[in-house]
Design an enzyme around this catalytic site. Structure first.
Site, PDB file in Angstrom:
ATOM      1  N   ALA A 139       0.856  -1.195   0.000  1.00 48.68           N
ATOM      2  CA  ALA A 139       0.000   0.000   0.000  1.00 48.68           C
ATOM      3  C   ALA A 139       0.885   1.236   0.000  1.00 48.68           C
ATOM      4  O   ALA A 139       2.099   1.140   0.216  1.00 48.68           O
ATOM      5  CB  ALA A 139      -0.891   0.011   1.237  1.00 48.68           C
ATOM      6  N   LYS A 140       0.314   2.371  -0.246  1.00 52.23           N
ATOM      7  CA  LYS A 140       1.041   3.634  -0.081  1.00 52.23           C
ATOM      8  C   LYS A 140       0.025   4.744   0.112  1.00 52.23           C
ATOM      9  O   LYS A 140      -1.083   4.677  -0.418  1.00 52.23           O
ATOM     10  CB  LYS A 140       1.888   3.943  -1.322  1.00 52.23           C
ATOM     11  CG  LYS A 140       3.075   4.836  -1.039  1.00 52.23           C
ATOM     12  CD  LYS A 140       4.202   4.047  -0.411  1.00 52.23           C
ATOM     13  CE  LYS A 140       5.427   4.884  -0.175  1.00 52.23           C
ATOM     14  NZ  LYS A 140       6.587   4.040   0.150  1.00 52.23           N
ATOM     15  N   GLY A 141       0.432   5.773   0.847  1.00 48.86           N
ATOM     16  CA  GLY A 141      -0.455   6.913   1.047  1.00 48.86           C
ATOM     17  C   GLY A 141       0.307   8.201   0.827  1.00 48.86           C
ATOM     18  O   GLY A 141       1.544   8.218   0.858  1.00 48.86           O
TER      19      GLY A 141
END
Ligand code: NAD
Length: 417
Positions: free
Chosen positions: A104-106
């Site tokens: 994931a990444k934000g």
């Protein structure tokens, strides 16, 4: 709009790796798409009473092998394609080092240097609240990335815990030790970069004690890697941050430069003996043995690549080399250690932190660093062996190692419903 799309670049390598592995599109098509893309508006009351609204993202690429895992970036130029690529790279990274996570990444589109500490805290907390439904120690676990740090993770952990009504340290990694952070996490990515550099240099017959090293980016990854290289007695001839590059053909005094950067918040203006200032572009073109790009994506592009003289590039940053540059460099015989292997040390120790949080028992730093080294060396071995077996470069070898594990997991689980 950027003139290159990092997600498309990721897909082009993935397709090549799948072809080499003999997969049909059916077998891996699902991992060409992120599972979930969340875009949020983040309103923040500024110190002067005005209201600003920032755009934030959380992309979950895959949860096939475990909870999604990946950093949070604060940067003015970030867009959703960049976050999608970064999320996918996390999936591949976790699979290469064989830890039970997906990717994931934000990110928030913001220049954090323009915000006060209180504004930054409000921004982080409101963003955390906005993405809270998809977070959790069993669901998705953020960590620091560009322009975020342990303090930001502390705010995220507090916000999540306030909603739950009890402390949930396992919701983020890279947090301060006092609230459940792991010893060794701050240095883990840079330490991993050094372990991988040593392993690859050994395999390609480069004596590290005689090698010249240049490091772009002097943050959590580049700064730490430069310090560890220096501690090991290696010659770091150049370092840089966004403001300036520093060069000394006989080797820089990294301790002194670190102290300067700590005090001034920048490398610009450092005037050590025998040291001159160079641009970031010049740093990438230096006549060195080892080049470690550890800043941002797209730094080594097709304009720079023909002038790169390094023998080995160890990608400390995510996506620092464009696909076009990659081809030019390969044709020149440059060995490129891909990001998804080279900078995986951070997520390995993030995993240790999460395990310690779930078990509520803590390890000493020796234990952390020993386990990190073991996993990084094992991963280098596996990627090198696969690349050799399939007669391909380390980047495609790394994607193959990762894709193998993710596709197997997906096959075993089957397609829902
Ligand atoms: P950071 O914010 O701590 O440091 C970034 C460094 O790059 C700073 O020195 C900054 O001045 C410099 N920089 C920024 N823009 C630049 C530019 N245009 N030209 C040259 N230098 C520039 O970030 P970090 O955590 O060290 O992350 C660096 C890279 O490593 C990113 O690609 C990130 O995704 C990747 N990465 C980080 C981790 C981690 O654990 N922090 C793990 C894996 C990968």
């Amino acid at each position: 709009m950027k003139d290159y799309n990092p997600y498309e670049q990721m897909l082009s390598v993935l397709d090549l790796a799948a072809k080499k592995l003999g997969y049909t599109l059916n077998e891996y098509n699902a991992v060409r798409y992120p599972e979930r893309e969340l875009k949020v508006a983040v309103p923040v009351e500024m110190d002067d009473g005005s209201l600003k609204v920032f755009e934030g993202y959380r992309v979950q690429h895959s949860s096939s092998r475990g909870p999604c895992k990946g950093g949070i970036r604060f940067h003015q130029d970030v867009d959703v394609d960049e976050v999608k690529a970064l999320a996918a790279w996390m999936t591949w990274k976790c699979a290469i080092v064989n830890i039970p996570y997906g990717g994931a990444k934000g990110a928030i589109q913001v220049d954090p240097s323009e915000l006060s500490d209180r504004e930054l805290s409000r921004l982080t907390r409101r963003y955390t609240a906005a993405i809270l439904p998809v977070l959790g120690p069993e669901r998705d676990i953020p960590a620091p990335d560009v322009n975020t740090d342990a303090r930001v993770m502390g705010w995220m952990m507090d916000t999540y815990s306030m909603f739950k009504g009890y402390a949930v340290p396992g919701v983020v990694t890279g947090k301060p030790i006092e609230i459940g952070g792991s010893l060794g996490r701050n240095q883990a990515t840079g330490r991993g970069v050094v372990i991988v550099t040593d392993e690859i240099a050994f395999r390609w017959g480069i004596a590290m004690q005689k090698a010249k090293i240049a490091v772009q980016g002097f943050g959590k990854v580049g700064g730490t890697a430069a310090r560890i290289f220096y501690e090991k007695g290696y010659t770091v001839v150049a370092v840089s941050d966004v403001s300036a590059g520093l060069y000394n053909e006989n080797g820089l005094n990294i301790d002194e430069i670190s102290a300067y950067a700590e005090a001034k918040g920048t490398l610009k203006g450092y005037a050590g003996k025998g040291t001159s200032e160079i641009s970031n572009e010049d740093l990438l073109k230096l006549d060195v043995d080892i080049l470690v790009p550890a800043a941002l994506e797209n730094q080594i592009n097709e304009k720079i690549a023909p002038d790169v003289k390094a023998k080995i590039i160890v990608e400390g940053a995510n996506g620092p080399t464009t696909i076009k540059a990659d081809k030019i460099l390969k044709d020149k015989g440059v060995v490129i250690v891909p990001d998804i292997l080279a900078n995986a040390g951070g997520v390995v120790v993030s995993y240790f932190e999460w395990v310690q949080n779930l078990q509520a028992i803590f390890w000493d730093v020796h234990e952390v660093n020993t386990m990190l080294k073991k996993i990084m060396i094992r991963s280098v071995d596996e990627v090198c062996a696969l690349a050799k077996e399939k007669n391909t470069c380390l980047r495609v070898g790394a994607y193959m190692a990762a894709l193998n594990r993710v596709v197997k997991a997906k096959k075993i689980r089957g397609v829902f419903p």
